[in-house]
Design an enzyme around this catalytic site. Sequence first.
Site, mmCIF file in Angstrom:
data_model
loop_
_atom_site.group_PDB
_atom_site.id
_atom_site.type_symbol
_atom_site.label_atom_id
_atom_site.label_comp_id
_atom_site.label_asym_id
_atom_site.label_seq_id
_atom_site.Cartn_x
_atom_site.Cartn_y
_atom_site.Cartn_z
ATOM 1 N N LYS A 173 3.222 5.857 -3.117
ATOM 2 C CA LYS A 173 4.379 6.543 -3.699
ATOM 3 C C LYS A 173 4.314 6.541 -5.229
ATOM 4 O O LYS A 173 4.623 7.548 -5.886
ATOM 5 C CB LYS A 173 5.675 5.880 -3.224
ATOM 6 C CG LYS A 173 6.000 6.130 -1.755
ATOM 7 C CD LYS A 173 6.258 7.599 -1.501
ATOM 8 C CE LYS A 173 6.813 7.862 -0.110
ATOM 9 N NZ LYS A 173 6.980 9.313 0.131
ATOM 10 N N HIS A 181 0.834 -1.210 0.000
ATOM 11 C CA HIS A 181 0.000 0.000 0.000
ATOM 12 C C HIS A 181 0.866 1.256 0.000
ATOM 13 O O HIS A 181 0.526 2.258 -0.641
ATOM 14 C CB HIS A 181 -0.936 0.003 1.213
ATOM 15 C CG HIS A 181 -0.238 0.020 2.531
ATOM 16 N ND1 HIS A 181 0.378 -1.100 3.066
ATOM 17 C CD2 HIS A 181 -0.026 1.029 3.428
ATOM 18 C CE1 HIS A 181 0.914 -0.787 4.227
ATOM 19 N NE2 HIS A 181 0.693 0.496 4.468
ATOM 20 N N TYR A 182 2.008 1.194 0.704
ATOM 21 C CA TYR A 182 2.930 2.323 0.753
ATOM 22 C C TYR A 182 3.535 2.566 -0.629
ATOM 23 O O TYR A 182 3.621 3.714 -1.097
ATOM 24 C CB TYR A 182 4.018 2.032 1.779
ATOM 25 C CG TYR A 182 5.197 2.974 1.759
ATOM 26 C CD1 TYR A 182 5.100 4.256 2.291
ATOM 27 C CD2 TYR A 182 6.420 2.577 1.222
ATOM 28 C CE1 TYR A 182 6.186 5.119 2.286
ATOM 29 C CE2 TYR A 182 7.503 3.434 1.211
ATOM 30 C CZ TYR A 182 7.385 4.695 1.744
ATOM 31 O OH TYR A 182 8.461 5.553 1.728
ATOM 32 N N TYR A 183 3.930 1.490 -1.287
ATOM 33 C CA TYR A 183 4.513 1.621 -2.621
ATOM 34 C C TYR A 183 3.493 2.112 -3.637
ATOM 35 O O TYR A 183 3.817 2.903 -4.530
ATOM 36 C CB TYR A 183 5.137 0.292 -3.063
ATOM 37 C CG TYR A 183 6.564 0.179 -2.612
ATOM 38 C CD1 TYR A 183 7.600 0.609 -3.429
ATOM 39 C CD2 TYR A 183 6.886 -0.314 -1.352
ATOM 40 C CE1 TYR A 183 8.920 0.542 -3.013
ATOM 41 C CE2 TYR A 183 8.195 -0.385 -0.922
ATOM 42 C CZ TYR A 183 9.213 0.042 -1.758
ATOM 43 O OH TYR A 183 10.510 -0.001 -1.345
#
Length: 214
Positions: free
Chosen positions: A133, A128-130
Amino acid sequence: MKVFVAGANGQIGRHIMKLLKDSDDYTGIAMVRSKEQAEAFSEKGMEAVLADLEGSVDELAEAMKGCDAVVFTAGSGGHTGADKTLLIDLDGAVKTVEAAELANVNRFIMVSAFQANNRENWNEKIKHYYAAKHYADKALLQSGLTYTIVRPGGLVNEPGTGKVSAGEKTERDIIPREDVAKAVVACLKEEHTHNKSFDLVSGDTPIEEALKRI
């Protein structure tokens, strides 16, 4: 050059603000969320403005008015849920891009994540973080701003060496936060980084030289 730093109170952000303060060429403007944080920067002789990445684009544009460049190095942190990641790392970044366009601040440097541009190399545990970004970077790429996207490897708090490897990487490696900050500040004056995106890990090449090779 006045540089608006979103995420100034973060670990990379504090390094960036110190480097800007120690330079004769830049004035760092720390974007913070609380009066206490603003006072902490003021006590160190640094300028600060109050703004919130969960606020409006207009408020962010007002906060950065008169600046010459924006650095986005904000993040929700590893202890929050995916909802905060979407609100800060994705929507907060996109709003900052929109605010820069609104405030006519043409230069924008984004601190992203290693190989965020390449879905096949995303870290499965924090996908989810990637994703956040990836799409924040895409919004910057599609804007009319003069951008640089820096995608650092695994962040560590060891002292910086001033030497890196920059470019399209496939092997994960680490890099001190101090060296990420140095590279970001170096990008402000290195025109070769205009409209470029690159991975950044520790290496054997001095930062200024590495940036000229990307």
